[in-house]
Design a protein around this motif. Structure first.
Motif, PDB file in Angstrom:
ATOM      1  N   LYS A  57       0.831  -1.209   0.000  1.00 12.89           N
ATOM      2  CA  LYS A  57       0.000   0.000   0.000  1.00 12.89           C
ATOM      3  C   LYS A  57       0.863   1.256   0.000  1.00 12.89           C
ATOM      4  CE  LYS A  57      -4.085  -2.046   2.004  1.00 12.89           C
ATOM      5  NZ  LYS A  57      -4.952  -2.169   3.140  1.00 12.89           N
ATOM      6  N   LYS A  58       1.925   1.254   0.793  1.00 17.52           N
ATOM      7  CA  LYS A  58       2.817   2.418   0.827  1.00 17.52           C
ATOM      8  C   LYS A  58       3.610   2.552  -0.463  1.00 17.52           C
ATOM      9  CE  LYS A  58       3.161   2.766   5.794  1.00 17.52           C
ATOM     10  NZ  LYS A  58       3.981   2.700   6.980  1.00 17.52           N
ATOM     11  N   GLY A  62      -2.513  -0.591  -3.995  1.00 20.75           N
ATOM     12  CA  GLY A  62      -3.624  -0.716  -3.062  1.00 20.75           C
ATOM     13  C   GLY A  62      -4.559  -1.874  -3.337  1.00 20.75           C
ATOM     14  N   ARG A 106      -0.555  -7.404  -7.728  1.00 24.11           N
ATOM     15  CA  ARG A 106      -0.768  -6.183  -6.948  1.00 24.11           C
ATOM     16  C   ARG A 106      -0.673  -5.016  -7.908  1.00 24.11           C
ATOM     17  NH1 ARG A 106       1.868  -8.474  -2.057  1.00 24.11           N
ATOM     18  NH2 ARG A 106       0.144  -8.652  -0.580  1.00 24.11           N
ATOM     19  N   LYS A 108      -2.171  -0.641  -8.644  1.00 25.29           N
ATOM     20  CA  LYS A 108      -2.572   0.629  -8.039  1.00 25.29           C
ATOM     21  C   LYS A 108      -4.068   0.687  -7.735  1.00 25.29           C
ATOM     22  CE  LYS A 108      -2.791   5.481  -9.335  1.00 25.29           C
ATOM     23  NZ  LYS A 108      -2.544   6.441 -10.400  1.00 25.29           N
ATOM     24  N   ASP A 109      -4.889   0.317  -8.710  1.00 27.18           N
ATOM     25  CA  ASP A 109      -6.340   0.438  -8.559  1.00 27.18           C
ATOM     26  C   ASP A 109      -7.037  -0.520  -9.520  1.00 27.18           C
ATOM     27  OD1 ASP A 109      -6.165   1.695 -11.101  1.00 27.18           O
ATOM     28  OD2 ASP A 109      -6.063   3.681 -10.167  1.00 27.18           O
TER      29      ASP A 109
END
Length: 146
Positions: A57-58, A62, A106, A108-109
């Motif tokens: 997440k960092k 996300g 994984r 970003k969106d």
């Protein structure tokens, strides 16, 4: 491998930067004894490498998704080779019992996920079907839990 090795692996899996002196105190060994055990596990291939664990997440990722793919098995190699090179792909497994591939990604969106699926999976003629499942929360994640 004995109980001391198992305890050592558990500590190293939690924090590979634990000083030899502290490991020795916890295991009842000298620092050189701990070092010998670690070197032996590295030599035997039990410990493959040491790496940093990055908070996705960092880092800007996300969304975690699991993608199941059915594809023509004769052309699966080309697809897996292509997916293996993608930074979004965290895990890639050839499976039986439902689908040919299980992919953990994984991104970003959700828009980025859709683009990834279209540009890097559906674009292969050998792909018969794609099913995407979004993870709402990661509760536990380890490679091996000694």
């Amino acid at each position: 491998m004995d109980s001391v090795d198992l305890k050592l692996l558990k500590i190293l899996a939690e924090d590979a930067h634990t000083p030899l002196r502290k490991l020795g105190r916890e295991l009842g060994l000298s620092p050189s004894g701990v070092r010998r055990r670690i070197k032996q596990m590295e030599k035997n291939g039990l410990i493959i490498k040491y790496s940093a664990v990055i908070d996705p997440k960092k880092y800007g990722y996300g969304v975690t998704a699991f993608i199941s793919v059915d594809a023509d098995s004769r052309e699966l190699g080309e697809l897996t080779k292509s997916l293996s090179r993608r930074h979004e792909v965290c895990e890639l497994h050839r499976t039986i019992g439902g689908h040919d591939l299980m992919i953990k990604v994984r991104v970003k969106d959700v828009d980025t996920l859709n683009k990834f699926v279209d540009d890097h999976i559906r674009c292969f003629d050998s792909v018969k079907s794609v099913r995407t499942t979004l993870a709402m929360e990661t509760i536990k994640e380890t490679l091996v839990n000694p």
